[in-house]
Design a protein around this motif. Sequence first.
Motif, mmCIF file in Angstrom:
data_model
loop_
_atom_site.group_PDB
_atom_site.id
_atom_site.type_symbol
_atom_site.label_atom_id
_atom_site.label_comp_id
_atom_site.label_asym_id
_atom_site.label_seq_id
_atom_site.Cartn_x
_atom_site.Cartn_y
_atom_site.Cartn_z
ATOM 1 N N VAL A 86 5.581 -6.604 -0.817
ATOM 2 C CA VAL A 86 6.779 -6.105 -1.490
ATOM 3 C C VAL A 86 7.675 -7.261 -1.911
ATOM 4 O O VAL A 86 8.251 -7.252 -3.007
ATOM 5 C CB VAL A 86 7.530 -5.110 -0.580
ATOM 6 N N SER A 87 7.782 -8.279 -1.070
ATOM 7 C CA SER A 87 8.593 -9.448 -1.443
ATOM 8 C C SER A 87 8.069 -10.105 -2.712
ATOM 9 O O SER A 87 8.843 -10.488 -3.604
ATOM 10 C CB SER A 87 8.598 -10.464 -0.292
ATOM 11 N N ASP A 88 6.738 -10.227 -2.820
ATOM 12 C CA ASP A 88 6.156 -10.810 -4.033
ATOM 13 C C ASP A 88 6.399 -9.913 -5.243
ATOM 14 O O ASP A 88 6.745 -10.394 -6.337
ATOM 15 C CB ASP A 88 4.657 -11.021 -3.851
ATOM 16 N N PHE A 89 6.203 -8.612 -5.078
ATOM 17 C CA PHE A 89 6.437 -7.702 -6.194
ATOM 18 C C PHE A 89 7.901 -7.712 -6.615
ATOM 19 O O PHE A 89 8.211 -7.642 -7.808
ATOM 20 C CB PHE A 89 6.006 -6.280 -5.822
ATOM 21 N N ASN A 90 8.803 -7.830 -5.640
ATOM 22 C CA ASN A 90 10.234 -7.890 -5.975
ATOM 23 C C ASN A 90 10.530 -9.081 -6.887
ATOM 24 O O ASN A 90 11.258 -8.951 -7.894
ATOM 25 C CB ASN A 90 11.078 -8.000 -4.706
ATOM 26 N N LEU A 91 9.965 -10.248 -6.533
ATOM 27 C CA LEU A 91 10.189 -11.436 -7.352
ATOM 28 C C LEU A 91 9.569 -11.273 -8.735
ATOM 29 O O LEU A 91 10.171 -11.654 -9.749
ATOM 30 C CB LEU A 91 9.592 -12.664 -6.654
ATOM 31 N N ALA A 92 8.367 -10.690 -8.775
ATOM 32 C CA ALA A 92 7.708 -10.496 -10.069
ATOM 33 C C ALA A 92 8.494 -9.531 -10.954
ATOM 34 O O ALA A 92 8.646 -9.755 -12.166
ATOM 35 C CB ALA A 92 6.282 -9.979 -9.842
ATOM 36 N N ILE A 93 9.022 -8.458 -10.353
ATOM 37 C CA ILE A 93 9.800 -7.478 -11.117
ATOM 38 C C ILE A 93 11.116 -8.082 -11.584
ATOM 39 O O ILE A 93 11.564 -7.844 -12.713
ATOM 40 C CB ILE A 93 10.035 -6.209 -10.272
ATOM 41 N N GLU A 94 11.729 -8.897 -10.736
ATOM 42 C CA GLU A 94 12.982 -9.556 -11.115
ATOM 43 C C GLU A 94 12.781 -10.410 -12.362
ATOM 44 O O GLU A 94 13.659 -10.480 -13.232
ATOM 45 C CB GLU A 94 13.461 -10.419 -9.944
ATOM 46 N N ARG A 95 11.611 -11.036 -12.462
ATOM 47 C CA ARG A 95 11.349 -11.943 -13.582
ATOM 48 C C ARG A 95 10.716 -11.227 -14.780
ATOM 49 O O ARG A 95 10.742 -11.762 -15.890
ATOM 50 C CB ARG A 95 10.458 -13.090 -13.090
ATOM 51 N N ASN A 96 10.129 -10.060 -14.540
ATOM 52 C CA ASN A 96 9.551 -9.289 -15.647
ATOM 53 C C ASN A 96 9.721 -7.794 -15.345
ATOM 54 O O ASN A 96 8.778 -7.113 -14.960
ATOM 55 C CB ASN A 96 8.071 -9.631 -15.832
ATOM 56 N N PRO A 97 10.935 -7.284 -15.511
ATOM 57 C CA PRO A 97 11.222 -5.900 -15.107
ATOM 58 C C PRO A 97 10.555 -4.839 -15.974
ATOM 59 O O PRO A 97 10.544 -3.665 -15.590
ATOM 60 C CB PRO A 97 12.746 -5.816 -15.234
ATOM 61 N N ALA A 98 9.986 -5.213 -17.104
ATOM 62 C CA ALA A 98 9.413 -4.221 -18.016
ATOM 63 C C ALA A 98 7.924 -3.988 -17.785
ATOM 64 O O ALA A 98 7.314 -3.209 -18.515
ATOM 65 C CB ALA A 98 9.637 -4.648 -19.462
ATOM 66 N N ASP A 99 7.332 -4.642 -16.770
ATOM 67 C CA ASP A 99 5.894 -4.487 -16.560
ATOM 68 C C ASP A 99 5.610 -3.279 -15.660
ATOM 69 O O ASP A 99 6.000 -3.278 -14.489
ATOM 70 C CB ASP A 99 5.306 -5.738 -15.918
ATOM 71 N N PRO A 100 4.938 -2.238 -16.169
ATOM 72 C CA PRO A 100 4.732 -1.024 -15.367
ATOM 73 C C PRO A 100 3.740 -1.202 -14.228
ATOM 74 O O PRO A 100 3.843 -0.525 -13.203
ATOM 75 C CB PRO A 100 4.206 -0.015 -16.386
ATOM 76 N N SER A 101 2.779 -2.116 -14.391
ATOM 77 C CA SER A 101 1.760 -2.250 -13.353
ATOM 78 C C SER A 101 2.326 -2.861 -12.078
ATOM 79 O O SER A 101 1.882 -2.544 -10.972
ATOM 80 C CB SER A 101 0.577 -3.074 -13.863
ATOM 81 N N ILE A 102 3.322 -3.746 -12.205
ATOM 82 C CA ILE A 102 3.934 -4.316 -11.004
ATOM 83 C C ILE A 102 4.697 -3.222 -10.252
ATOM 84 O O ILE A 102 4.648 -3.136 -9.023
ATOM 85 C CB ILE A 102 4.869 -5.497 -11.337
ATOM 86 N N ARG A 103 5.386 -2.365 -10.987
ATOM 87 C CA ARG A 103 6.088 -1.232 -10.347
ATOM 88 C C ARG A 103 5.093 -0.338 -9.611
ATOM 89 O O ARG A 103 5.343 0.095 -8.487
ATOM 90 C CB ARG A 103 6.820 -0.411 -11.401
ATOM 91 N N TYR A 104 3.961 -0.060 -10.276
ATOM 92 C CA TYR A 104 2.951 0.782 -9.626
ATOM 93 C C TYR A 104 2.447 0.125 -8.346
ATOM 94 O O TYR A 104 2.343 0.768 -7.290
ATOM 95 C CB TYR A 104 1.769 1.056 -10.569
ATOM 96 N N ASP A 105 2.117 -1.169 -8.420
ATOM 97 C CA ASP A 105 1.540 -1.832 -7.256
ATOM 98 C C ASP A 105 2.542 -1.943 -6.116
ATOM 99 O O ASP A 105 2.165 -1.854 -4.943
ATOM 100 C CB ASP A 105 0.987 -3.201 -7.651
ATOM 101 N N ARG A 106 3.824 -2.134 -6.438
ATOM 102 C CA ARG A 106 4.823 -2.109 -5.361
ATOM 103 C C ARG A 106 4.904 -0.715 -4.759
ATOM 104 O O ARG A 106 5.014 -0.560 -3.531
ATOM 105 C CB ARG A 106 6.193 -2.569 -5.869
ATOM 106 N N GLY A 107 4.839 0.316 -5.613
ATOM 107 C CA GLY A 107 4.836 1.683 -5.099
ATOM 108 C C GLY A 107 3.664 1.942 -4.180
ATOM 109 O O GLY A 107 3.785 2.615 -3.152
ATOM 110 N N ARG A 108 2.504 1.389 -4.520
ATOM 111 C CA ARG A 108 1.318 1.564 -3.679
ATOM 112 C C ARG A 108 1.510 0.893 -2.322
ATOM 113 O O ARG A 108 1.098 1.417 -1.280
ATOM 114 C CB ARG A 108 0.093 1.000 -4.403
ATOM 115 N N ALA A 109 2.138 -0.297 -2.327
ATOM 116 C CA ALA A 109 2.421 -0.968 -1.059
ATOM 117 C C ALA A 109 3.378 -0.125 -0.216
ATOM 118 O O ALA A 109 3.184 0.025 1.005
ATOM 119 C CB ALA A 109 3.011 -2.354 -1.314
ATOM 120 N N TYR A 110 4.408 0.426 -0.843
ATOM 121 C CA TYR A 110 5.325 1.303 -0.116
ATOM 122 C C TYR A 110 4.583 2.529 0.421
ATOM 123 O O TYR A 110 4.814 2.963 1.554
ATOM 124 C CB TYR A 110 6.458 1.761 -1.028
ATOM 125 N N TYR A 111 3.693 3.098 -0.408
ATOM 126 C CA TYR A 111 2.930 4.276 0.026
ATOM 127 C C TYR A 111 2.117 3.959 1.278
ATOM 128 O O TYR A 111 2.128 4.702 2.261
ATOM 129 C CB TYR A 111 2.004 4.729 -1.106
#
Length: 299
Positions: A86-111
């Motif tokens: 999640v920490s890695d996905f947070n940094l990736a989303i912060e730098r590229n908030p428009a990428d849907p696959s990073i949001r999905y993969d963070r959601g999967r980690a949360y799941y």
Amino acid sequence: MRDTISAAWLVSVLLLACPLDGIASAPDSGDNDSCRIALEAGNLESAVEQCSLAIEQSASGSIEQVGALHNRGIALTGLGRYDEAVSDFNLAIERNPADPSIRYDRGRAYYLAGDDERAEADYRASIQLEPENEFPHAGLGNLRARQERYEEAIAFYETALAIEPALEPVLANRGRALSELGRFAEAISDFSAAIRINPDPQYFRYRADAYNALREFDRAIEDYTVAIEGGAGNEAAHYNRGRAFSLTDQFESAIEDYTAALAINPTLVAALTNRGLAFSSLGDQRRAMEDYEAALRIE
């Protein structure tokens, strides 16, 4: 007593990971390329190491660094290191908030970490960014299935399958949800469709459970046998095939399966009791009593 033991719920959500494309396949440094190759090969520890090197050597905030953060997050998720992922996905989303696959993969980690609320928020954010991506719809289906909200799960699975009809883990998961609602004929149709795409032994086990519920024992036995011989045998598969053998008066075969189930789980009272009944049906009252007494000691 229930006639069958259910298999653990849901096909692994790791089968529903987004393909490694988009941001993570941008022009790479050598280390970033090695990171992605290791991840695609399933070498997760190596992927973490190679991605870490790529992150260190890429320019801060660059597309290469974001891709490496994303891929390292996927590898960490596969290793069960969800907080780090999640920490890695947070940094990736912060730098590229428009990428849907990073949001999905963070959601999967949360799941996988059991955080349903955050998982749902990320799946929905991913859908908002890319409505025609089947994976977050399937993720929401898995979430609803885990919450035992099966009708809603089926609706999400149907949306995912409307986008990609050949996604066989989603077909299998919809079949599991249909089974939970007692809609076994429809479930069998889904499992059969999944098997035509990918004859995974666990899909045969799921279909066998549905056949068992419909008292189509010969078909259930056939599918359990494929599952067990294919490496998807567990205590539930052996016990449930044993029940099918018992209900078709094949008591010696039933005893073999109950014994196999007990080798995996010696405290499985249902297997002891039903093996006792099978021994009794064969006239072996001594062994039947031994099993009944063993079951009583456990209970």
